[in-house]
Design an enzyme around this catalytic site. Structure first.
Site, PDB file in Angstrom:
ATOM      1  N   CYS B 256     -16.958  -7.628  25.230  1.00  0.00           N
ATOM      2  CA  CYS B 256     -17.196  -8.984  25.723  1.00  0.00           C
ATOM      3  C   CYS B 256     -18.378  -9.042  26.677  1.00  0.00           C
ATOM      4  O   CYS B 256     -18.822 -10.110  27.069  1.00  0.00           O
ATOM      5  CB  CYS B 256     -15.945  -9.530  26.390  1.00  0.00           C
ATOM      6  SG  CYS B 256     -15.312  -8.430  27.660  1.00  0.00           S
ATOM      7  N   GLY B 426     -13.093 -13.363  37.882  1.00  0.00           N
ATOM      8  CA  GLY B 426     -13.054 -13.997  39.200  1.00  0.00           C
ATOM      9  C   GLY B 426     -12.606 -15.444  39.184  1.00  0.00           C
ATOM     10  O   GLY B 426     -12.149 -15.975  38.175  1.00  0.00           O
ATOM     11  N   PHE B 427     -12.741 -16.047  40.341  1.00  0.00           N
ATOM     12  CA  PHE B 427     -12.268 -17.427  40.502  1.00  0.00           C
ATOM     13  C   PHE B 427     -12.979 -18.362  39.528  1.00  0.00           C
ATOM     14  O   PHE B 427     -12.352 -19.212  38.909  1.00  0.00           O
ATOM     15  CB  PHE B 427     -12.468 -17.879  41.940  1.00  0.00           C
ATOM     16  CG  PHE B 427     -11.859 -16.918  42.935  1.00  0.00           C
ATOM     17  CD1 PHE B 427     -10.540 -16.519  42.792  1.00  0.00           C
ATOM     18  CD2 PHE B 427     -12.608 -16.400  43.989  1.00  0.00           C
ATOM     19  CE1 PHE B 427      -9.965 -15.620  43.686  1.00  0.00           C
ATOM     20  CE2 PHE B 427     -12.041 -15.501  44.886  1.00  0.00           C
ATOM     21  CZ  PHE B 427     -10.720 -15.108  44.737  1.00  0.00           C
ATOM     22  N   GLY B 429     -14.131 -17.736  36.681  1.00  0.00           N
ATOM     23  CA  GLY B 429     -13.711 -17.488  35.314  1.00  0.00           C
ATOM     24  C   GLY B 429     -12.205 -17.508  35.139  1.00  0.00           C
ATOM     25  O   GLY B 429     -11.678 -16.918  34.196  1.00  0.00           O
ATOM     26  N   GLY B 430     -11.502 -18.157  36.060  1.00  0.00           N
ATOM     27  CA  GLY B 430     -10.057 -18.332  35.904  1.00  0.00           C
ATOM     28  C   GLY B 430      -9.269 -17.056  36.055  1.00  0.00           C
ATOM     29  O   GLY B 430      -8.202 -16.892  35.455  1.00  0.00           O
TER      30      GLY B 430
END
Lengths: 426, 511
Positions: B256, B426-427, B429-430
């Site tokens: 990814c 992280g935040f 990217g959920g």
């Protein structure tokens, strides 16, 4: 107000009053006097809930009936589905469910030939004893002092006279008892070659799970063979993986001619029991299959739940869990003895069958009460009140095992206090 | 009479969920035993598992490609090796098991494993992720339950069994490594909600990651990638081209972290294209680009049949020939989410756009990540620190691979980031983690902290092993007092108080 739809009680006291008036005054009062005021209301997993709402961890399991815990979801679902199709069935005819369970039971019972069903443990014992008499044409039955096999006509006569004399059901001329772990006494009793059967719990439960000496059970079987006596293993409390193998006799390397199973066989949901017999003892099924008749014995609903129970017990995860719980309490109780050795004097253990010895004639009665006050329900042995029956279920989780041990540890000072008070009063 | 339909006369319960729960129960027992093991014992197990995985790296790489149809065997061998022996070598010097004494701060830290780690395994990198999560769990004394994507359940189950056998032989408790052999969505969702799970580590599509977070159990999930790659006018264009082509073709872009879109300064763009061509890229004509776009992006989303496929095969499917090509480069003029080619593509198709400088590069990167890829990965090929920092400060990625391919750079194999098959987004990217997943994420510490005051001296904890402390002597017994009347009364009072407190406690528990 406790409203159960079909019946209701104003309070717990109201229920106790009704129980005393209509059901069993002595039993009801007995527990009240003992400080165990339990009336089981809700139940789920290894938890019981008193009518007061208080939660108890169940280590009594009613003798292994709740081996899988209470109302195990997979068993409940099985029974519910079964009710959409089956009922008890008709004992006169061959049945799909009974045949399937018989095949399964015989399949996991090397050396045995037929499964004969009853509704409860006593009925299965009755079938076993009758089959032995049929096979040997002898009448006498030998059992163990303080053994326990039920309360029907023949079965009660094998047990402690507390349960037979009151009903004039003792039959000393046909029923004899010898001490457990005493091979010389066993041989004396068998050597007359007039004993039809030796019936023996693989580990005598009501006597507080004294462990058979090394080689004792195989030696009993050898003596039976020598003198033409049928060996009946009572597996009601030791079968169904409780000793680490499916049947207790397997874990002691003894081959019975008949064994009896009940209680946990149908997960505490629908009563069923079985006597599994070898070819010789079961030959009456070829001669007169209606010689033993039972309308409720082998009810098809019970057969279906029992099939599920046996399937679940053979899952690798369950086998592994029994090993884990066994090891946990072996270590845990050793540590408890280290901490509380002044009152806690010994551990008897095979698999998840444990008897805990306390240093007081009624030690286990006090410990049972102290544990009850600490949220754990475990019962003393009726026929040896020094010994607490400590019966973890086969599916217990590590978290609950740890909680049990913590509660046990916390209850010991109270148990100590109760024992001291009892000594002082004596 | 036999039943007409082909179903049983009596319904029976679906045992899958109960079996799954029993598996979690077994994992809990394993976790409780692992937590009692010392570092040497844990290292023996970790080494044995890594060696067993390494030995089967090729066989499982082949099996994974066979079962999933994704990726390149040779590259999967590399990943499997890196995620077995490589991973263990990297962390050998670190200790996640023994207590840490910080005399300076007067603190002792006791490692506290999570317990049961529920590890979701993606179809794209199945075996490497099985190795990776299993080893991270074991290094930190956790039991792991592997839950493979149904499309890779065969190879994952086999790999899990090999690792479990090696672990057991090296002294691991029963149930330390288990796998859900027949995963279904309802089963996995139910198990993730189960209280016997301590931590979910979710690598996979957004649906599964969201389900992990919805479960109510602590979870670490990751969002999708979509990496912009800046190549400026200070970059070594030839090297950059080689690295980008190698990275984009690595395992056919199944990681990814792979490059999505090159943002090339206009001044070097033609040279870069030529260098990429020399490195094995096929530069698509506008007509070919149109065909690739139509093939990859359908009305219902990305054409999953093309995931992890060869460039030549994709070209063939699209209707042109690019034999021998390592990647396909599709040039675009619009770098906005409505240009489908600048979205995440888990296949060796690389979008290429020209930018007139840093500001436009940043705006383009932010634009393409607005739809997906936030918190994930970006790349920079540059020698100018100010450009690198400005790009990193403005673009919503959490890792920037500099002068390295993104596939192996951002995943830590060609940089000094934590080598990882799971990339915290992280935040933005959920996700609850922003790092590459490492063993550190699987363990917490109980902290024993002394009073700061100089008058309170810090204890000497050296040589004390919490797993083997001297037993305290038996507690004083509460016995019926034989002493004076006053003492006896006090004793009785204490007992009575204790009993009352206990009763109250029980009442609270019952409530």
């Amino acid at each position: 107000m406790y409203d159960y739809g079909l019946f209701r009680y104003e309070s717990k006291a109201d229920l106790l009053d009704t129980a005393i008036r209509y059901w069993n005054p002595d039993k009801t009062k007995f527990w009240q006097k003992l400080g165990v005021d339990l009336v089981i209301d809700r139940r789920e997993g290894y938890f019981l809930y008193d009518m007061s709402g208080r939660r108890l961890i169940d280590l009594h399991l009613n003798g292994g009936t709740y081996n899988f815990g209470h109302r195990h979801p997979e068993l409940v679902e099985t029974l519910k589905y079964a009710l959409d199709y089956f009922d008890m069935g008709n004992h006169w005819f061959p049945s799909v469910a009974r045949s399937a369970l018989a095949e399964e039971l015989v399949g996991i019972s090397p050396g045995l030939k037929y499964a004969v069903f009853g509704a409860g443990g006593a009925e299965a014992v009755e079938i076993a004893l009758k089959s032995a008499r049929f096979a040997t044409k002898r009448r006498r039955i030998l059992s163990i002092y303080k053994g326990y096999h039920g309360h029907s006509g023949l079965s009660v006569a094998t047990g402690d006279d507390r349960f037979s004399k009151i009903f004039l059901a003792d039959r000393p001329e046909e029923f004899e008892q010898v001490p457990f772990n005493d091979l010389a006494a066993m041989e004396r009793a068998l050597s007359g070659r007039d004993v039809a059967a030796l019936i023996i719990e693989t580990i005598p439960a009501t006597y507080g799970f004294p462990m058979p000496d090394d080689g004792y059970l195989p030696a009993c079987k050898a003596l039976c063979q020598k003198y033409g006596t049928i060996y009946i293993a009572d597996e009601v409390q030791t079968g169904l993986m409780r000793t680490g193998e499916m049947w207790g006799w397997q874990s002691y390397g003894v081959q019975p001619d008949i064994y009896v199973t009940a209680k946990g066989l149908s997960g505490g949901l629908y009563p069923i029991s079985a006597a599994v017999v070898d070819e010789r003892c079961g030959d009456w099924l070829n001669i007169d299959g209606a010689a033993h008749i039972t309308t409720t014995g082998g009810a098809e609903l019970g057969c279906i739940v029992a099939l599920k129970v046996l399937e679940m017990l053979q899952r690798p995860a369950v086998v592994a869990n029994v090993a884990a719980v066994t090891e946990f309490f072996a270590n845990g109780m050793a540590e408890m003895m280290r901490r509380h050795g002044d009152i806690f004097s010994g551990v008897r253990q095979k698999g998840v069958v444990l008897g805990l010895e306390f240093d007081h004639p009624e030690g286990a009665v006090h410990v049972s009460r102290a544990l009850y006050e600490h949220g754990v329900w475990a019962i003393f042995s009726s026929l040896d009140k020094r010994v607490l029956q400590f019966k973890p279920g086969v599916l217990l989780s590590v978290d609950l095992c740890e909680e049990i041990l913590d509660r046990f540890d916390a209850a010991m000072p109270r148990a100590r206090e109760l024992m001291h008070a009892a000594r002082k009063a004596a | 009479m036999p039943h007409a339909a082909n179903e049983p006369l009596m319904k029976v319960p679906d045992a899958a969920l109960e079996r799954g729960r029993m598996l979690l129960g077994r994992a809990r027992w394993a976790a409780s035993r692992l937590a009692q093991m010392d570092r040497a014992a844990i290292q023996r197990i970790v080494d044995a598992v890594a060696e067993a995985g390494h030995a089967k790296a090729r066989a499982f790489a082949e099996a994974a490609v066979r079962e999933t149809g994704y990726g390149v065997v040779e590259h999967k061998v590399m990943k499997n090796e890196a995620c077995s022996r490589g991973l263990v070598a990297l962390y050998r010097g670190e200790d996640f098991v023994s207590p840490r004494i910080d005399a300076e701060r007067k603190i002792v830290e006791l490692p506290r494993p999570a317990g049961v780690v529920f590890a979701l395994i993606p179809v794209t990198n199945p075996v490497a992720t099985v190795y990776f999560k299993t080893l991270l769990a074991l290094m930190t004394r956790n039991a792991v339950v592997l839950s493979p994507h149904p499309g890779a359940k065969g190879v994952c189950t086999e790999a899990a069994h090999v690792l479990a056998a090696a672990a057991k032989a090296a002294g691991a408790p029963d149930g330390a490594i288990q796998v859900i052999e027949e995963p279904t969505i309802p089963l996995i969702e139910a198990l993730m909600r189960d209280e016997r799970v301590d931590l979910i580590v979710a690598t996979g599509g957004p649906a599964v990651v969201k389900a992990a977070y919805r479960s109510g159990n602590p979870a670490m999930g990751v969002g999708p990638g979509n990496a912009p790659v800046l190549v400026d006018d200070t970059a070594d264009v030839t090297e950059a081209a080689k690295r980008i082509v190698a990275s984009k073709s690595f395992d056919n872009s199944i990681l990814c972290t792979n490059e999505s879109t090159v943002l090339a300064y206009a001044s070097i763009a033609d040279r870069l294209l030529a260098a990429m061509k020399a490195a094995g890229a096929h530069i698509c004509t506008p007509a070919e680009t149109e065909k690739v776009r139509a093939l990859l992006f359908r009305d219902d989303g990305f054409n999953t049949a093309m995931i992890g496929k060869d460039a030549a095969l994709i070209a063939k499917e699209a209707g042109f020939s690019a034999n021998g090509a390592k990647i396909l480069v599709t040039q675009v003029t619009l770098v906005q989410p409505e240009e489908k080619l600048v979205r995440e593509k888990l296949c060796p198709v690389l979008a290429f756009a020209r930018v007139d400088g840093l500001d436009q590069a940043i705006a383009s990167a932010r634009s393409m990540m607005r739809r997906s890829g936030k918190g994930h990965t970006a790349g920079v090929h540059s020698k100018r620190e100010a450009t690198i920092l400005a790009f990193a400060a403005a673009v919503p990625a959490l890792r920037f691979a500099v002068n390295a391919g993104c596939s192996l750079g951002a995943s830590g194999f060609e940089t000094h980031l934590g080598p990882s098959m799971t990339i915290g987004t992280g935040f933005a990217g959920g996700s609850s983690i922003g790092d590459n997943l490492t063993p550190h994420h699987f363990v917490h510490f109980a902290r024993v902290a002394y009073n700061k005051a100089a008058s309170e001296t810090f204890g000497d904890f050296r040589g004390l092993d919490p797993l083997d402390l001297p037993k305290p002597s038996a507690p004083p017994r509460l016995v019926a007092s034989t002493g004076a009347a006053g003492e006896a009364d006090a004793d009785a009072l204490r007992r009575e108080l204790r009993r009352i407190i206990l009763e109250e406690l029980n009442a609270v528990l019952a409530a």
